[in-house]
Design an enzyme around this catalytic site. Structure first.
Site, PDB file in Angstrom:
ATOM      1  N   CYS A   1       0.858  -1.179   0.000  1.00 32.39           N
ATOM      2  CA  CYS A   1       0.000   0.000   0.000  1.00 32.39           C
ATOM      3  C   CYS A   1       0.902   1.239   0.000  1.00 32.39           C
ATOM      4  O   CYS A   1       2.062   1.168   0.395  1.00 32.39           O
ATOM      5  CB  CYS A   1      -0.895   0.010   1.237  1.00 32.39           C
ATOM      6  SG  CYS A   1      -2.377  -1.020   1.079  1.00 32.39           S
TER       7      CYS A   1
ATOM      8  N   HIS B   1      -5.752  -1.632  -2.178  1.00 37.17           N
ATOM      9  CA  HIS B   1      -5.420  -2.908  -1.541  1.00 37.17           C
ATOM     10  C   HIS B   1      -6.368  -4.039  -1.941  1.00 37.17           C
ATOM     11  O   HIS B   1      -5.950  -5.185  -2.101  1.00 37.17           O
ATOM     12  CB  HIS B   1      -5.435  -2.718  -0.016  1.00 37.17           C
ATOM     13  CG  HIS B   1      -5.028  -3.935   0.753  1.00 37.17           C
ATOM     14  ND1 HIS B   1      -3.708  -4.290   0.915  1.00 37.17           N
ATOM     15  CD2 HIS B   1      -5.762  -4.901   1.366  1.00 37.17           C
ATOM     16  CE1 HIS B   1      -3.642  -5.410   1.625  1.00 37.17           C
ATOM     17  NE2 HIS B   1      -4.874  -5.802   1.910  1.00 37.17           N
TER      18      HIS B   1
ATOM     19  N   ASN C   1       0.888 -14.526  -9.697  1.00 39.54           N
ATOM     20  CA  ASN C   1       0.188 -15.585  -8.966  1.00 39.54           C
ATOM     21  C   ASN C   1      -0.947 -14.884  -8.261  1.00 39.54           C
ATOM     22  O   ASN C   1      -0.710 -13.929  -7.548  1.00 39.54           O
ATOM     23  CB  ASN C   1       1.073 -16.215  -7.889  1.00 39.54           C
ATOM     24  CG  ASN C   1       2.296 -16.892  -8.470  1.00 39.54           C
ATOM     25  OD1 ASN C   1       2.241 -17.456  -9.542  1.00 39.54           O
ATOM     26  ND2 ASN C   1       3.400 -16.823  -7.745  1.00 39.54           N
TER      27      ASN C   1
ATOM     28  N   HIS D   1      -2.509  -7.816  -1.666  1.00 40.30           N
ATOM     29  CA  HIS D   1      -2.483  -6.601  -2.501  1.00 40.30           C
ATOM     30  C   HIS D   1      -2.190  -6.988  -3.964  1.00 40.30           C
ATOM     31  O   HIS D   1      -1.290  -7.791  -4.207  1.00 40.30           O
ATOM     32  CB  HIS D   1      -1.392  -5.659  -1.974  1.00 40.30           C
ATOM     33  CG  HIS D   1      -1.514  -4.269  -2.517  1.00 40.30           C
ATOM     34  ND1 HIS D   1      -1.866  -3.186  -1.729  1.00 40.30           N
ATOM     35  CD2 HIS D   1      -1.341  -3.773  -3.760  1.00 40.30           C
ATOM     36  CE1 HIS D   1      -1.894  -2.102  -2.480  1.00 40.30           C
ATOM     37  NE2 HIS D   1      -1.575  -2.435  -3.718  1.00 40.30           N
TER      38      HIS D   1
ATOM     39  N   HIS E   1      -0.615  -7.641  -7.144  1.00 41.94           N
ATOM     40  CA  HIS E   1       0.764  -7.458  -7.604  1.00 41.94           C
ATOM     41  C   HIS E   1       1.236  -8.669  -8.390  1.00 41.94           C
ATOM     42  O   HIS E   1       0.649  -9.752  -8.292  1.00 41.94           O
ATOM     43  CB  HIS E   1       1.709  -7.232  -6.409  1.00 41.94           C
ATOM     44  CG  HIS E   1       1.967  -8.468  -5.595  1.00 41.94           C
ATOM     45  ND1 HIS E   1       1.034  -9.021  -4.738  1.00 41.94           N
ATOM     46  CD2 HIS E   1       3.045  -9.282  -5.523  1.00 41.94           C
ATOM     47  CE1 HIS E   1       1.532 -10.100  -4.173  1.00 41.94           C
ATOM     48  NE2 HIS E   1       2.757 -10.300  -4.637  1.00 41.94           N
TER      49      HIS E   1
ATOM     50  N   GLN F   1       5.128 -10.336 -10.339  1.00 42.93           N
ATOM     51  CA  GLN F   1       6.575 -10.375 -10.135  1.00 42.93           C
ATOM     52  C   GLN F   1       7.293 -10.447 -11.467  1.00 42.93           C
ATOM     53  O   GLN F   1       6.711 -10.852 -12.471  1.00 42.93           O
ATOM     54  CB  GLN F   1       6.943 -11.592  -9.294  1.00 42.93           C
ATOM     55  CG  GLN F   1       6.276 -11.590  -7.931  1.00 42.93           C
ATOM     56  CD  GLN F   1       6.723 -12.786  -7.110  1.00 42.93           C
ATOM     57  OE1 GLN F   1       7.887 -12.899  -6.744  1.00 42.93           O
ATOM     58  NE2 GLN F   1       5.807 -13.686  -6.847  1.00 42.93           N
TER      59      GLN F   1
HETATM   60 ZN   LIG Z   1      -2.042  -3.154   0.326  1.00 41.63          ZN
END
Ligand SMILES: [Zn+2]
Length: 366
Positions: free
Chosen positions: A74, A141, A181, A192, A194, A196
């Site tokens: 965040c 988030h 993933n 959150h 995201h 890679q």
């Molecule tokens: Zn977050």
């Protein structure tokens, strides 16, 4: 053109803001008292399988499912400092503090292969080298990639292409892999949204096998295997899911997973930096559509792996075709497909949903 601004975190790691937020990154220095990253990993050569395995024991200390108010992805707000120093952002990429791969390869093995060869020692290892980065898709988030709008997805796309080009130029990097993933079922440690990026110091085993198939096909037929596969799916296959002007999405003929979709540009390119602007724009629309269909398959959002297959930095660039492979490990509501004895012991997959039926179901969810 998506804006990129670079800053340095307190322990020396690089962080990049993509998009318009924050307006002035220099206003938000990283004030955390961070010790230097203490990461070390080793690549060991599996002589029987002919592939590398990375041993990275420090990863045991990484953050695991923190409470929402402790999320490190965040923005930094209300006196709480996270990995991202600014109070707002569009898309952020930074070096992982707990990387599987890190540093430079100190060995003098030739670039492009780096395996010890048939005459080499039976037990062979070297410093792993490479780099691991984290991509935050949104500052929200509780968002997911599927909930982004096309403009936000385009910023992520720009970040993937930028990092792919830059990481490919690092010494010792042989392949760049962008992936996501999604979902606790798949082992994601942070909720959150995201993904890679791994910059491998070797060509990954799956890519290596694909390239070997391409080379033998070209020698036998004079044609490109990826082109012929995409042509076969374009020519009236019953496995297509979505078709655009620049992309085709289909369930592969020999799908390993109950719900697995491959997304190919109609015009073959080796990697993300080589994609033209119209193809990038259309990708965002089609990919969001596809992710939303995956989320409608079951009674709750699908856990998935989304994997960008790119050509290695040096090998096989004339043969390889950039594409994305997306699959969920869920096979029915409340049921996961586990990699059990046959798959993980022998690498032998069996799929109990026909690819044609899975494609029809995904088409109907539009
Ligand atoms: Zn977050």
């Amino acid at each position: 053109m998506v804006r990129r601004r670079a800053v340095t975190l307190a322990d020396g790691r690089a962080l990049f803001y993509f998009g318009d937020l924050p307006e002035r990154p220099s206003d938000y220095p990283d004030r955390r008292p961070l010790p230097a990253v203490d990461a070390w990993s080793e690549a060991r050569w599996d002589r029987l399988r002919g592939e590398w395995v990375v041993i990275a024991s420090h990863r045991q200390q990484r953050t695991f499912q923190p409470s929402d108010d402790q999320c490190p992805l965040c923005p930094s707000r209300d006196g709480r400092n996270t990995e991202i120093p600014a109070p707002e952002y569009d898309v952020v990429v930074f070096e992982n503090r707990f990387p599987t791969l890190r540093g430079q390869d100190a060995s003098d093995l030739p670039a492009g292969d780096r395996s010890p060869g048939p005459q080499g020692p039976v037990l062979f290892s070297r410093p792993a080298g490479g780099r691991c980065e984290v991509v935050c898709f949104s500052q929200r988030h509780h968002a997911s990639f599927a909930e982004l709008n096309p403009a936000q997805a385009a910023i992520v796309m720009a970040a993937w292409a930028d990092r792919s080009a830059e990481l490919a130029r690092l010494p010792g990097v042989e392949q760049v892999y962008c992936f996501e993933n999604r979902g606790a079922d798949i082992g994601v440690t942070l909720p959150h949204p995201h993904g890679q990026i791994y910059a491998y110091p070797y060509v990954a085993p799956v890519t290596d096998r694909m390239l070997r198939s391409c080379v033998s096909y070209r020698r036998a037929t004079g044609r490109n295997l990826f082109d012929d596969l995409v042509q076969a799916e374009l020519a009236g296959s019953t496995r297509f899911v979505l078709r655009g002007t620049h992309w085709i999405a289909f369930v592969p003929f020999a799908a390993r997973w109950p719900y697995e979709v491959h997304l190919y540009p109609v015009q073959r390119v080796p990697d993300l930096p080589a994609l033209g602007a119209p193809a990038r724009a259309e990708f965002c629309e089609l990919y969001l559509d596809l992710l939303r269909r995956f989320d409608r398959l079951f009674d709750r959002p699908a856990p998935y792996v989304s994997a960008w297959h790119q050509a290695p930095v040096r090998r096989g660039r004339a043969d390889f075709a950039l594409h994305l492979e997306l699959f969920t490990i869920r096979r029915a509501s409340g049921k996961l497909k586990y990699l059990a004895g046959s798959e993980s012991g022998m690498g032998a997959f069996a799929n109990d949903i026909s690819p044609e039926a899975a494609a029809e179901q995904l088409r109907r969810l539009g």
